[in-house]
Design a protein around this motif. Structure first.
Motif, mmCIF file in Angstrom:
data_model
loop_
_atom_site.group_PDB
_atom_site.id
_atom_site.type_symbol
_atom_site.label_atom_id
_atom_site.label_comp_id
_atom_site.label_asym_id
_atom_site.label_seq_id
_atom_site.Cartn_x
_atom_site.Cartn_y
_atom_site.Cartn_z
ATOM 1 N N ASP A 146 -8.846 2.956 9.077
ATOM 2 C CA ASP A 146 -8.605 4.047 8.412
ATOM 3 C C ASP A 146 -8.593 3.955 7.444
ATOM 4 N N ASN A 174 -6.563 1.512 13.144
ATOM 5 C CA ASN A 174 -5.999 2.340 12.324
ATOM 6 C C ASN A 174 -4.336 0.942 12.154
ATOM 7 N N VAL A 183 -1.886 4.402 4.559
ATOM 8 C CA VAL A 183 -2.787 5.145 4.908
ATOM 9 C C VAL A 183 -2.148 6.439 4.608
#
Length: 192
Positions: A146, A174, A183
């Protein structure tokens, strides 16, 4: 894969366990000071590597992330070769000079990992375009995290692959953190 047989699924499960145990041993060796430099583990991401690699053909290629131990093992790198590389031994895939972030095995189609975030993306596009230009029915697969989605190389590689219709597969892992940054602090989207 919905058409997998029970033996395939058992082999995949065993490979995921092998990767998990490998990573646990890497962490142990690193904490004891037996692995120089640093390591980036992939615990919890084993199924991504095993499932993606299971769909590859023998002559397809892949690039790893710097968390690529599981990807290299899923593609067929022997654990002994991977350990040798991490321990700085000549029997490692890069002769012991690449370490944790540079696991390669050209014989298995693993054209490498890179310590630079997202660097495998354009490399995979380049390999895919070579296949296309030579008329080969081959695919390049690239893993990325990510954290790579907000750098220029990510956007350029996806754009080039789309425009040129490159036979490349992009696999995002991710894990919700780009290194130490959540993130949500670096990207305005939830669905990367």
């Amino acid at each position: 894969m919905t058409d997998s047989s029970p033996p395939d699924r058992l082999a995949w499960y065993r490979r995921m366990l092998e990767i998990r145990r490998f990573e646990e041993k890497v962490q142990e060796l690193f904490m004891a000071g037996h692995i120089q430099g640093t390591t980036h583990l992939c615990q919890g991401q084993e199924a991504v590597s095993v499932g993606s690699v299971a769909a590859m053909r023998k002559d397809d290629v892949l690039t790893n992330t710097y968390r690529g131990h599981g990807q290299a093992l899923a593609r067929g790198m022997a654990p002994e070769t991977a350990f040798a590389e991490l321990m700085g031994r000549r029997a490692g895939g890069s002769g012991g000079v690449g370490g944790s972030m540079h696991l390669v095995d050209f014989s298995m189609g693993n054209i490498g990992s890179n310590a630079i975030v997202g660097a495998g993306l354009p490399i995979a596009v380049g390999a895919a375009m070579a296949f296309k230009m030579r008329g080969e029915d081959r695919v390049a697969l690239t893993f990325f995290g990510d954290g790579a989605t907000n750098i220029g190389t990510f956007h350029e590689a996806l754009n080039m692959a789309s425009v040129w219709k490159a036979p490349v597969v992009f696999v995002i892992e991710n894990n919700l953190y780009g290194e130490y940054s959540p993130v949500r602090d670096t990207t305005p989207l939830d669905d990367l």
